[in-house]
Design an enzyme around this catalytic site. Sequence first.
Site, PDB file in Angstrom:
ATOM      1  N   LYS A 267       0.849  -1.191   0.000  1.00 27.12           N
ATOM      2  CA  LYS A 267       0.000   0.000   0.000  1.00 27.12           C
ATOM      3  C   LYS A 267       0.881   1.236   0.000  1.00 27.12           C
ATOM      4  CE  LYS A 267      -3.207   2.528   3.031  1.00 27.12           C
ATOM      5  NZ  LYS A 267      -3.884   2.520   4.352  1.00 27.12           N
ATOM      6  N   ASP A 272      -2.989  10.493   3.403  1.00 29.35           N
ATOM      7  CA  ASP A 272      -4.373  10.046   3.538  1.00 29.35           C
ATOM      8  C   ASP A 272      -5.165  11.022   4.396  1.00 29.35           C
ATOM      9  OD1 ASP A 272      -6.722   8.646   3.535  1.00 29.35           O
ATOM     10  OD2 ASP A 272      -6.084   7.188   5.048  1.00 29.35           O
ATOM     11  N   LYS A 279     -10.993  12.651   7.596  1.00 29.77           N
ATOM     12  CA  LYS A 279     -10.560  12.332   8.949  1.00 29.77           C
ATOM     13  C   LYS A 279     -10.600  13.590   9.817  1.00 29.77           C
ATOM     14  CE  LYS A 279      -6.971   8.966   7.500  1.00 29.77           C
ATOM     15  NZ  LYS A 279      -7.368   7.757   8.242  1.00 29.77           N
ATOM     16  N   ASP A 290       1.354   6.589   5.633  1.00 31.08           N
ATOM     17  CA  ASP A 290       0.384   5.578   5.207  1.00 31.08           C
ATOM     18  C   ASP A 290       0.865   4.794   3.988  1.00 31.08           C
ATOM     19  OD1 ASP A 290      -1.955   4.274   5.874  1.00 31.08           O
ATOM     20  OD2 ASP A 290      -3.206   5.491   4.563  1.00 31.08           O
ATOM     21  N   ASP A 349     -12.410   6.689   3.223  1.00 25.65           N
ATOM     22  CA  ASP A 349     -11.249   6.522   4.098  1.00 25.65           C
ATOM     23  C   ASP A 349     -10.857   5.051   4.244  1.00 25.65           C
ATOM     24  OD1 ASP A 349      -9.187   7.397   5.710  1.00 25.65           O
ATOM     25  OD2 ASP A 349     -10.379   7.372   7.551  1.00 25.65           O
ATOM     26  N   GLU A 351      -9.514   3.407   1.795  1.00 22.66           N
ATOM     27  CA  GLU A 351      -8.946   3.491   0.446  1.00 22.66           C
ATOM     28  C   GLU A 351      -7.829   2.493   0.198  1.00 22.66           C
ATOM     29  OE1 GLU A 351      -5.776   4.869   2.655  1.00 22.66           O
ATOM     30  OE2 GLU A 351      -7.879   5.395   2.914  1.00 22.66           O
ATOM     31  N   ARG A 353      -7.447  -0.651   0.812  1.00 23.31           N
ATOM     32  CA  ARG A 353      -7.862  -1.939   0.236  1.00 23.31           C
ATOM     33  C   ARG A 353      -8.249  -1.788  -1.233  1.00 23.31           C
ATOM     34  NH1 ARG A 353     -12.323  -2.226   4.791  1.00 23.31           N
ATOM     35  NH2 ARG A 353     -10.627  -1.000   5.694  1.00 23.31           N
TER      36      ARG A 353
END
Length: 505
Positions: A267, A272, A279, A290, A349, A351, A353
Amino acid sequence: MARRTSKFAFPTLPAVHWQPGLPVHGAPTWVVVVGESGLPAAAKDAGERLGVDLGRLLEAQQATGFTPTAGATAAYPLLSGEVTEILLVGAGDGTAQDLRHAGAAIARFGRGKDELTTVVADGIDDAELQAFAEGVVLGSFTYTLKTVDPGKPVVGRVTVTDGSDDDRQIELDRGVVVGRTGWLARQFATTPSSEKDPAWLAARATELAAETGLEVKVWDEKQLAADGFGGILAVGKGSTRPPRFIRLDYVPVGATDDTPYVVLVGKGITYDTGGLSLKPRESMVSMKRDMTGGGSVIATLSALRELGAQVRVTGLICAAENMPSGTAYRPDDVIRHYGGRTTEVKNTDAEGRLVLADGLAYAVQDLEPDVIVDVATLTGAIKVSLGSMLYGGLFATDDALADNLADAGRVSGERLWRMPLPEEYQELIATPIADSVNSSKGPGSITAALFLKAFAGDIPWAHLDLSSIAESPTDRFEYTTGATGAGARLLTTWLTSPTPTAGIG
């Protein structure tokens, strides 16, 4: 003004050198590593060389509170002679983990010094000595953009001896390389997102590939659209800095059709915000890290040739920046991933996956490996399950793969705890609109893993959710405050073991 894009370089690491026998002179600072069983065998000769009774020194330090727990330190100045200081460092019961912690403590103490002479116990096995060198590198980690008081530089050289005439340089060299993967992953994760975007990550991967003998291919936003990478494109739509898909390939010398083939999928969310499912500020802080999974994949691939890995490995990094804007993807959108599977978005959020799904589908359809492992800071839910800084989450469809990864976790110090994949929870990610939803109520780390499982097909697959070990709150053991670079040492240890794919399938 054009944004600066700096050329990446390997970090300046301390040199870790093995000294057969005790040096005649040595550095101004000598370090003596003390275990629960007491001083190393070479301590008597070292004390005579220094003009100090190290046994009495240890007793005096213990009287004032020093204990040989891993990483504990006590310094003692010398008022005459070439050697000006002795440092006692605890090594606990002498396990690899405790020696890694001792090495990190030595590195912290050594900041600003040119050299340390370090006396360790005889009988340390290869894995333990390697872990010690890893600790020296990891404890040296620093990243700063300060222009005032940037801190002391890393120690220049750590000379290690047990007083014998043996040559143990190979183990130290291996430890430095494994430690370097952790350093690189931390450096990637710590770089501010004002500099780090998907294109930056692709450029760094390309430079490291050239340095370490890897093949590299990068998909830009146009090629991603042409090839149908709908998940990566959707997540990156809200940003003015477009997404990238990065492929790195390592092929060992002498590889044949029978050489095991592993694909790593990382990933690479370079920042993010949560997208339109924004968030809160507190949760957004630290989201520059992230992309830890993607950074760890790059760092791992960079070490494989140097360490002589005997498996073919492809690293896939799914890189995007998740931002809110008028072009951002929305809740209730339906995404068509690489290969055609569809996802209904319920939370922008969730995202990570979505980008990993494209990478997994590409691996299955185009690469057909023997094993797939994805690695990500995927869910906050795994921290609820496992707490912080003890275990990362491990999900797997193959018991041997789970065992092999767990073993590598124990060796590397990045420990894993296996989590379940119960079919009963599949209904939690079901929807009449698409093949699945990307977020639901319930056990969040498990439903995220079940979402990804569908994209791995029938290939033995493991998912590492490392959010629980991705951020250290303090300088402790081999970690410095901030991003840990979780996954790089684990994956490097696994892939360079003698039989990383043994029993799988």
